[in-house]
Enzyme design. Structure first.
Site, PDB file in Angstrom:
ATOM      1  N   GLU A 432     -90.666 -19.773   4.089  1.00 29.71           N
ATOM      2  CA  GLU A 432     -91.483 -20.694   4.898  1.00 29.71           C
ATOM      3  C   GLU A 432     -92.662 -20.048   5.612  1.00 29.71           C
ATOM      4  OE1 GLU A 432     -88.191 -24.202   5.723  1.00 29.71           O
ATOM      5  OE2 GLU A 432     -88.889 -23.034   7.430  1.00 29.71           O
ATOM      6  N   GLU A 519     -84.994 -26.405  -0.328  1.00 30.88           N
ATOM      7  CA  GLU A 519     -84.253 -26.645   0.911  1.00 30.88           C
ATOM      8  C   GLU A 519     -84.341 -28.111   1.278  1.00 30.88           C
ATOM      9  OE1 GLU A 519     -85.076 -24.486   4.473  1.00 30.88           O
ATOM     10  OE2 GLU A 519     -84.998 -22.514   3.518  1.00 30.88           O
TER      11      GLU A 519
END
Length: 822
Positions: A432, A519
């Site tokens: 991320e 995710e």
């Protein structure tokens, strides 16, 4: 050959002078386990309470701000280790892992220092060894102090949390996460010992395996460390094929090429067998004496990542042995914050649970650790694919010294270490961080300073390309494949979906048409027995102090309530809240998985956040911190089954989607019926489905079946080959459920009990919680919906005698429609 002597006995640990200790803390040394860490040592000594219970974690933060000294003594017989030129001339102190800022002294002389938990170290010990007693000391300085010094040097950088985890090469989640405790550890966390050797040794062995045209090829790259200037010979053998090369005087590297004709292949689980072959590498000296050996089991399989642009964007498809794999994945975090407590047996238990949930891939998340050899070996054995993050997560990372050289050394070591494992199929550059640079207001704070892009886009891909070009590398999770694209673009590459949990109802998973979801997830509390072991609140409530402390997500409790408000009747008490939040988690993730699988081949993978927990906590996990399976685990097992039947909205109506992830075609006749909540059938249709292997087929449903004039009083049921797919036209809070009625019988079984429930009314998501009676018990299934007249038998495993009346009544036996009933 050389010899290795572990140095794991006789250790003590004590706080260093001037550490910020509590006023009454004893300063005398206590026994220390090696491998281990200071928290577990202090806990074993009775000096601290369990950090995982209640709110103890907060009272123990001082441990991470203190310095700690580990010490042992050992005997050394110098006569058994000849002088240089007469055998084993080198003696190295081998430290496989020190956590983290360590100074190593032998008999009062500093032999080395470290600042990276994710590397191993080797120090020349021979000049400092004495015949007789020797003292080995490892001092660990506070990870906080080191990280804060680096931050002062390079300047502050944005991150998801306030602690400076991005300024030190240490397991980031030690500093706390939205599912993990803040327990900043220190200690000798990997084996430590003395390695005596002479002449030369195998410093690294890097087998690169490819399959092409039916042939298996192994390029065995060898690097030696040498004391002698003689020629050396390195040989390698696998599957009956042997090769040998000479390393000339002064040279340190060699490559042995092996070709195995038509080898038995290694396949992901569900696609074939996990054939592995012993690779034996031997180093010999000029007199043909064996100097060193190395052995691993390798697997022959071809591997590529298909990202060739198409009409829908950029796919993200893992292809093994020329077969595109739909990833049925889970994200993996450290299974215990105190990682040395995770034994091979515990890995085997957790990975077996993962396989039993029909998972075929684990993504090892970038805020944890590079996992143990046991983990990857078991994944090889079980056929579980592994996508491995490099260890960067949710932060900007400095590209200056002293961090830059540590990152490079760590990456090189880990790429080499993991190169033999067929299960490892993908490297991600980070978790991320590229997304963070785009969307989390980093750019204003950074003001042009480095933040990690050089690692993800240049350094790490170059290291993978140099050391293991057989495996694909992807700069980040998420990442869309090009710098000019937003990194979390659904139609390109891999993406994460977190707006659903954070801001929107879970039905909005269906808004996405992703190529690959690395995710997504939804929260629920752990199993009740886990709550009661770890939290002593009386009464237990969703907002009692211990519950709130074990809820680390921002506004987590409010987000759970938002999810309940959107779907469920109002909970009357904690038992209702606990049951309904677990049902809601299972439904949310199931909805997402069924939607993503129904999009195949547009979407070729989903990785649920997350399979496991590192302590007892309310989180996104399917298996809680005590290893107990939450209802989500059972729902995931259904949603990830080889064959899936699901009802999906399509073009303003409903369609039946049949997903076949098996190797055989699937032909069946599906019965689809619109039913009253009371069980009376209405409109009905038969749907013929023919689904080729590894594909999905969508069949629109006729409007008389798929449309309801009484949404709160009707439902849809599709059935084929023992599979069921439900569609409820209204939310549970709005459905006119009858008060639940059932007949239940309890019979003894070889390992516990069989509980048979016969429905007198619809029973929505019928679930049995035997852990409320025996914390060590388990049940074979949950979340079973029955129509009037149907029955189900639950198998309860327990060693205790259980009360049949308690087993068949609230709060042990639950269904959704008992919440709105007296």
């Amino acid at each position: 050959m050389g010899s290795y002597r572990p140095l794991h006995d006789g250790w003590t640990v004590a706080p260093a002078a001037a550490s910020p200790l509590p006023a009454d803390f004893p300063v005398s040394p206590v026994p220390a386990a090696v491998p281990g860490c200071v928290h577990t040592d202090l806990l074993a000594a009775g000096h601290i309470p369990d950090p995982y219970l209640d709110e103890n974690e907060d009272a123990l933060r001082w441990i991470g701000h203190s310095d700690w000294v580990y010490e042992t003594t050992f005997e050394w017989d110098g006569l058994s280790h000849p002088e240089p030129g007469r055998g084993e001339s080198r003696v190295d102190l081998v430290c496989d892992g020190l956590d983290t800022v360590a100074t190593v002294t032998l008999n009062g002389v500093e032999v080395g220092s470290t600042a990276n938990m994710h590397r191993g170290y080797r120090f020349d010990a021979r000049p400092h060894l004495s015949t007789g007693a020797n003292t080995l000391q490892v001092r660990f300085d506070s990870a906080y102090r080191y990280a804060e010094a680096v931050r002062s040097q390079v300047g502050p950088l944005p991150s998801a949390y306030t602690d400076p985890y991005n300024f030190i090469r240490k397991m980031a989640c030690n500093f706390g996460w939205d599912w993990g405790p803040n327990v900043v550890t220190a200690g000798i966390w990997q084996p430590i010992g003395l390695h005596s050797w002479g002449g030369a040794r195998l410093a690294t062995v890097r087998p690169l395996v490819t399959v092409e045209g039916g042939d298996g090829r192994v390029s065995v790259h060898v690097e030696v460390e040498r004391e002698s200037s003689d020629a050396l010979t390195v040989s390698a053998a696998v599957a009956g094929v042997r090769g040998e090369v000479t390393i000339a005087p002064g040279e340190r590297t060699a490559v042995v090429e092996l070709t195995v004709r038509d080898p038995e292949l290694w396949w992901p689980r569900g696609y074939g067998d996990q054939a592995r072959h012993l690779l034996d590498v031997t180093l010999r000296g000029a007199d043909d004496g064996v100097l060193d050996v190395w052995q691993r089991r390798i697997g022959f399989r071809s591997l590529r990542l298909d990202t060739a642009p198409d009409a829908d964007g950029t796919p993200f498809t893992i292809v093994v042995n020329d077969v595109p794999i739909f990833v049925r994945g889970v994200n993996w975090i450290p299974d215990d914050t105190f990682v040395t407590r995770v034994t091979r047996e515990r890995y085997a238990e957790r990975l077996t649970q993962t396989c039993e949930a029909n998972v075929n891939l684990l993504r090892v998340w970038g805020g944890g650790r590079y996992e143990s050899d046991d983990f990857y070996d078991l994944c090889d054995e079980y056929g579980l694919l592994v996508a491995q993050d490099f260890l960067f997560s949710c932060a900007a990372y400095p590209e200056e010294e002293p961090i830059a050289s540590e990152v490079a050394a760590e990456a090189r070591e880990q790429v080499v270490r993991l190169s033999s494992h067929p299960s490892l199929v993908l490297w991600f550059g980070n978790n991320e961080n590229i997304w963070g640079w785009h969307d989390w207001d980093w750019q204003l704070v950074l003001e042009g300073r480095t933040w990690g892009a050089g690692y993800y886009l240049r350094l790490l891909p170059a290291i993978v390309d140099e050391l293991d070009p057989t495996r694909p590398y992807w700069p980040g999770s998420p990442y869309s494949g090009r710098e000019d694209l937003h990194p979390n673009e659904p139609s390109h590459g891999s993406m994460h979906i977190w707006d659903v949990w954070n801001q929107r109802d879970y039905v909005h998973y269906r808004d996405y048409r992703p190529r690959f979801v690395a995710e997504f997830g939804y929260q629920a509390p752990p199993v009740y027995a886990t709550l009661r072991r770890s939290i002593s609140d009386e009464p237990l409530a969703h907002d009692s102090p211990g519950m709130l402390h074990h809820q680390k997500a921002i506004d987590g409790d409010a987000k759970l309530r938002r999810g309940l408000d959107a779907h469920m009747p109002v909970p009357r008490d904690f038992d209702d809240w606990h049951y309904l939040t677990q049902v809601n988690q299972a439904r949310a993730v199931s909805l997402g998985l069924e939607h993503f699988r129904s999009l195949r081949p547009l979407c070729m993978g989903a990785i649920v956040w997350q399979i496991n927990d590192c302590w007892p906590v309310t989180s996104w996990a399917a298996i809680d911190g005590d290893g107990r399976r939450k209802p989500l685990w059972y729902a995931m097992r259904r949603a990830y089954a080889d064959r899936l039947l699901t009802v999906q909205p399509r073009d303003g109506s409903l369609a039946l989607v049949a997903v076949n992830d098996s190797a055989q075609p699937w032909t069946a006749s599906a019965a689809v019926t619109r039913l009253a909540i009371t069980g009376e059938p209405g409109a009905k249709t038969a749907v013929e489905i023919t689904v080729p292997a590894h594909s999905a087929v969508t069949v629109p449903l006729p409007s008389d079946v798929s449309t309801s004039d009484d949404p709160s009083g009707e439902l849809l049921l599709a059935e084929a080959d023992g599979l069921r797919a439900w569609w409820f036209f209204a939310e549970d809070r709005d459905i006119h459920y009858p008060a639940p009625r059932w007949e239940a019988t309890v019979d003894e079984a070889p390992e516990g009990y069989r509980v048979t429930v016969r429905a007198g009314t619809i029973l929505r998501d019928l679930t049995l919680y035997p852990d409320r009676l025996d914390p060590d018990s388990s049940v074979d299934d949950v979340l079973v919906t029955l129509l009037p007249g149907e029955s189900v038998t639950f198998t309860v495993r327990t060693r205790l005698p259980l009360d049949p009346a308690a087993l068949t009544s609230r709060p042990v036996l639950r269904c959704v429609n008992d919440v709105s009933s007296p």
